[in-house]
Design a protein around this motif. Structure first.
Motif, mmCIF file in Angstrom:
data_model
loop_
_atom_site.group_PDB
_atom_site.id
_atom_site.type_symbol
_atom_site.label_atom_id
_atom_site.label_comp_id
_atom_site.label_asym_id
_atom_site.label_seq_id
_atom_site.Cartn_x
_atom_site.Cartn_y
_atom_site.Cartn_z
ATOM 1 N N THR A 77 29.254 -31.058 18.053
ATOM 2 C CA THR A 77 28.326 -29.957 18.300
ATOM 3 C C THR A 77 28.991 -28.849 19.099
ATOM 4 O O THR A 77 28.869 -27.660 18.787
ATOM 5 N N GLY A 117 22.606 -31.410 20.298
ATOM 6 C CA GLY A 117 22.124 -30.054 20.073
ATOM 7 C C GLY A 117 21.052 -29.660 21.064
ATOM 8 O O GLY A 117 21.025 -28.526 21.556
ATOM 9 N N LEU A 164 20.671 -35.617 17.120
ATOM 10 C CA LEU A 164 20.130 -34.321 17.526
ATOM 11 C C LEU A 164 20.154 -34.113 19.042
ATOM 12 O O LEU A 164 19.995 -32.990 19.512
ATOM 13 N N LEU A 202 22.657 -26.512 15.485
ATOM 14 C CA LEU A 202 21.492 -27.343 15.213
ATOM 15 C C LEU A 202 21.221 -27.434 13.712
ATOM 16 O O LEU A 202 20.864 -28.497 13.201
#
Length: 383
Positions: free
Chosen positions: A343, A319, A316, A186
């Motif tokens: 990720t 994550g 995002l 992250l």
């Protein structure tokens, strides 16, 4: 025919403007340095160093039972259990002011005493159930030790009542690999995206606002040279932000002594952690290319910021998905999805895993996606 010298000239121009811009320096350098240690300090305060407190009532006919229980629970952790004496234990347990009520009918310390009934009452709350489980585990372990002692006194082998010997071993003694595997990817995604947002908008839509884009396009530099120069500048700026943020986070982890968030928390070796570097570079490249094409398409810096916000959220999402569903890492076809495979691949070295197939699929999709986005950016510059 592209010239490396021209690309370098465009890159140098953009980097010079970056270091002259205080806002860019603040976003890229100063905010990560200050923000991450503060975040880690809060994490340490609320999660890392705060132990739960289990309050219990002990109903016992002998004082020896009280001393024995306190010693057994102190072996678990001296700060966890606190013996209290509320006026109405049942009411306190129902209201959540008490975690457990332990009732012992007999003496636990008498060697000749037969099986002593022990009742542990708990509530529906998770903390109450945890307290009851820990108390039961300590009493069970004490009972086994007492049984072994009695058998030994009679000259009997203790394995007669324990035919199966179970040993629990922690394969990750340094911390919790799930925390490191979620937190560090992250950090990488957030600061790669944040580090590229302002530069991507500035080198494209920002030049439109400043009315300098026309002068640049009139130079002998080709559209590809301009595109690659600006793209490389965005990658360099984003990597600077990532390096500063990572160093700040690792420093905060070490200073705060948060074992569960260290890079080697999952037992990762240095050889495995080296694989994070090319993955971070691939992620930076495709994120910068995506943000640059959105900014090229925008007519103003303000419009570019509007376009970049949903991109930030979209990047995002992987994550976030990994945080709530870590079993996603077992789904092979997800390693062909850009951003999500980046990720997942950043997470693998933290668990001391190096999978050539996952590396190959992520390399292919990242390079193909980056090139497609750069081609689209170059065509927009031609317009």
């Amino acid at each position: 025919h592209m010239k490396l010298k021209t690309i370098w000239a465009v890159l140098a121009k953009e980097m010079l403007e970056t270091f002259r811009d205080r806002r860019t320096l603040a976003v890229s350098v100063f905010i990560p340095i200050l923000m991450l240690p503060v975040t880690m300090a809060l994490f340490t305060y609320f999660i890392g160093n705060r132990l739960p407190e289990y309050r219990y009532v002990l109903n016992s006919p002998t004082l020896d039972n009280v001393k024995l229980m306190e010693r057994l629970l102190a072996d678990e952790h001296p700060a966890l259990f606190n013996r209290v004496s509320p006026a109405d234990p049942e009411e306190a347990l129902r209201l959540g002011d008490l975690e457990a009520i332990v009732t012992i009918d007999g003496s636990l310390s008498q060697p000749g005493e037969p099986g002593v009934p022990v009742t542990i009452r708990h509530g529906a709350a998770q903390e109450s159930q945890q307290a009851a489980g820990l108390i039961a585990a300590q009493l069970t372990a004490y009972g086994r030790r007492l049984a072994d002692q009695r058998l030994a006194e009679r000259g009997l082998d203790t394995t007669l009542i324990q035919p199966v010997q179970i040993t629990l071993e922690n394969a990750s003694p340094q911390g919790n690999p799930s925390l490191a595997g979620i937190f560090f990817p992250l950090i990488v995604l957030i600061w790669i995206t944040v580090g590229a947002m302002y530069p991507a908008a500035d080198v494209t839509a920002g030049e439109k606002d400043r009315r300098t884009i026309g002068d640049l396009l009139l130079t002998p530099a080709t559209r590809w040279e301009i595109t690659l120069g600006k793209f490389t500048a965005g990658v360099v700026r984003s990597l600077i932000t990532l390096c500063v943020a990572t160093a700040s986070a690792l420093g905060a982890v070490e200073i705060g002594d948060i074992a569960a968030l260290r890079l080697d928390a999952g037992g990762a070796t240095l050889a495995a952690l080296v694989w994070i570097l090319p993955t971070a570079l691939l992620t930076t490249a495709i994120v910068c290319a995506l943000e640059m094409i959105a900014s090229v398409f925008a007519k103003s810096f303000k419009e570019a910021q509007t376009y970049l916000t949903p991109i930030f959220m979209a990047v995002l999402i992987p994550g976030g998905l990994l945080a709530i569903a870590p079993d996603l890492a077992r789904t092979e076809w997800l390693y062909w999805l850009p951003f999500l495979n980046n990720t997942l691949l950043i997470r693998e070295p933290l668990l001391n895993v190096v999978n050539p197939a996952h590396n190959a699929s992520t390399l292919f999709t990242s390079l193909a996606g980056t090139m497609a986005l750069l081609v689209a950016s170059e065509r927009l510059f031609n317009r």
